[in-house]
Design a protein around this motif. Structure first.
Motif, PDB file in Angstrom:
ATOM      1  N   GLN A 133      -4.322  -0.173   4.988  1.00  0.00           N
ATOM      2  CA  GLN A 133      -5.154   0.995   4.684  1.00  0.00           C
ATOM      3  C   GLN A 133      -5.991   0.793   3.429  1.00  0.00           C
ATOM      4  O   GLN A 133      -5.537   0.185   2.449  1.00  0.00           O
ATOM      5  N   SER A 178     -12.982   6.543  10.809  1.00  0.00           N
ATOM      6  CA  SER A 178     -11.657   6.523  10.194  1.00  0.00           C
ATOM      7  C   SER A 178     -10.762   5.635  11.059  1.00  0.00           C
ATOM      8  O   SER A 178     -10.392   6.006  12.171  1.00  0.00           O
ATOM      9  N   GLU A 196     -15.723   3.273   2.622  1.00  0.00           N
ATOM     10  CA  GLU A 196     -16.078   3.762   3.956  1.00  0.00           C
ATOM     11  C   GLU A 196     -16.343   2.615   4.921  1.00  0.00           C
ATOM     12  O   GLU A 196     -16.806   1.538   4.521  1.00  0.00           O
ATOM     13  N   LYS A 240      -7.274   4.011  11.103  1.00  0.00           N
ATOM     14  CA  LYS A 240      -5.968   4.012  10.453  1.00  0.00           C
ATOM     15  C   LYS A 240      -4.968   3.071  11.113  1.00  0.00           C
ATOM     16  O   LYS A 240      -3.896   2.821  10.587  1.00  0.00           O
TER      17      LYS A 240
END
Length: 493
Positions: free
Chosen positions: A302, A316, A307, A318
């Protein structure tokens, strides 16, 4: 130690792997063993060390016929094998890995830890290795793990050391250190069997070369009396006109953009982009943070800040599942532990990221899946009897092709290749390069991390150089040189 292997045959089931091979290793020589993936190089050495039993043929060591029941017996006799696939115990310390099965103990059975540390430090100093002995081996980089394996073999006081792709995970500096050690061992009368696909290394360090093709010995001669082109011709049975196929990229719009990406203590303020049809090479020394940046892009680790944008939209990511959904594929540098499920078949490995494409109402369309796998096996020239062959039974290079195939199969928009040709022979390398060109022709954006500077220069449209977790330089293809890349990689301007 003088070793002669004469007329060796070996089959695994219906698959004839060795067909009357011959190999002669003299005392105090560095002998290169070359051939395409699946040519039988590792199998022949596994027969020498007792891991596999020959079907027929003769092995003569120092004038006497000799066979070993297992690798441990061969090691006791002075023959050590550093395998291409690393065999460190990840939850144990570096010191424990170095002495596993060979611990020094007092008459009362207590470990002589101080004495073991002194011996380990002496060997590490010889290799110019600075890995803490108390560090868990699993926390070491692939390059560090390779140096641990080399040190472990050298500590056995071997008379013969077999090195299978020893530099695949090493930096230029580490390779130079290894070559110094090899030269010192040669002067002491130690013989080295050097299995490698890196032609430059063969001509730099080896005395003689034996070329194998399709389970047969093609030729043995002095390295000084042959050439790169002649060796390639003997290996593949055909001419390879250029090492790197010509690129005529049609570069389009930006697909992936990374802004101010930071993972504390690993990399900081990383900014770059990659466009449709473009190959962006990523260079840098081992431990610079190249792989760590790619792992974060794929959701394996992570970001603390920054960005990731895909087609201009913030994404996003993850976990890897989200990365795959967004069209990102990641070919990891560690195919054994991260790239493959070794007990699965080729078909099962290739299909893993593509199961939704082959399923309908919860059921797998077996024929569609099999046709897809057979097409990729043929396209990448994977040497196997069928797609049902277990991945663990393939040579290292063919395992790498399976890893590449499974991600090519998802039809990625962005493909991250981390050391894509590690342990792959010169013919297969060109096939991978041609596949990269085909993918970019279809608009795929490729990020290629590589420790081989000729590869970076030969295939990249643009090159990023990473130093201590930061991008220290960016070079266009027409301005890039090995000297400029190394200047940025070592912190220069």
């Amino acid at each position: 130690m003088h070793i002669q292997m004469n007329d060796i045959y070996k089959a695994f089931g219906a698959n004839q792997v060795l067909t009357g091979v011959h190999f002669d290793l003299k005392e105090g020589e560095v002998h290169a063993l070359m051939g395409e993936n699946g040519a039988g190089k590792s199998t022949m050495m596994n027969i020498l060390t007792g891991l596999h039993k020959r079907d027929s043929g003769k092995i003569v060591i120092d004038g006497e016929e000799r066979y070993f029941d297992n690798p441990k017996e061969a090691e006791k006799h002075g023959i050590a094998f550093i395998h291409q696939e690393l065999n460190v115990w990840p939850d144990m310390t570096v010191l424990d890995n170095l002495f596993i099965g060979k611990e020094l103990r007092s008459p009362f059975g207590l470990l002589k830890t101080k004495e073991m540390k002194a011996l380990a430090k002496k060997q590490f100093d010889k290799l110019a290795v600075t890995i803490p002995l108390e560090k868990e081996a699993g926390l070491c980089s692939v390059g560090e793990q390779q140096m641990i394996e080399i040190a472990k073999a050298l500590m056995t006081n071997a008379k013969v050391i077999i090195m299978d792709e020893p530099t695949a995970a090493l930096t230029e500096r580490e390779i130079e250190k290894l070559f110094n050690v090899i030269n010192a061992l040669r002067k002491e009368g130690v013989s080295i069997v050097y299995i490698s696909h890196r032609m430059e290394e063969i001509f730099a360090i080896c005395d003689r070369i034996t070329v194998m093709r399709d389970g047969k010995t093609v030729d043995t001669q002095m390295v000084s009396e042959t050439s790169f082109d002649e060796v390639v011709r003997k290996m593949v049975g055909r001419e390879l006109t250029d090492r790197y196929p010509e690129r005529n990229p049609n570069i389009g719009d930006t697909i992936l953009e990374v802004k101010n990406a930071t993972r504390q203590g690993v990399f900081e303020d990383v900014n770059f982009s990659v466009k449709s049809g473009e190959i962006v090479g990523v260079a840098g020394l081992m431990g610079a943070g190249r792989t760590e940046i790619m792992r974060a892009l794929f959701g394996l680790d992570q970001l603390d800040s920054g960005e990731i944008l895909i087609n201009g939209q913030k994404a996003s990511i993850k976990n890897p599942f989200e990365a795959v959904k967004r069209g990102i594929g990641f070919i990891t540098e560690d195919r054994k532990n991260e790239g493959l499920v070794l007990d699965f078949s080729i078909r099962e490995n290739m299909a893993l990221p593509n199961l939704t494409s082959f399923s309908k109402n919860g059921f797998i369309a077996y024929k569609t899946e099999t046709d897809f796998v057979d097409m990729l096996i043929k396209r990448l020239r994977i040497k196997t009897e069928s797609g049902e062959t277990s991945a663990k039974n393939l040579s290292g290079g063919n395992q790498q092709k399976v890893v590449i195939a499974k991600w090519v199969g998802i039809g990625p928009r962005v493909l991250i290749l981390d050391e894509p040709t590690r342990g792959v022979d010169v013919g297969a390398k060109r096939e991978i390069y041609q596949l990269m060109n085909e993918l970019t022709d279809r608009g795929v954006a490729i990020i290629m991390v590589s420790s081989e500077l000729p590869e970076v220069l030969g295939m990249s449209d643009r090159i990023l150089v990473v130093h201590e977790g930061k991008i220290s330089g960016e070079l266009l293809k027409n301005e890039a040189t090995q000297e400029k890349i190394m200047t940025y990689a070592t912190g220069g301007q």
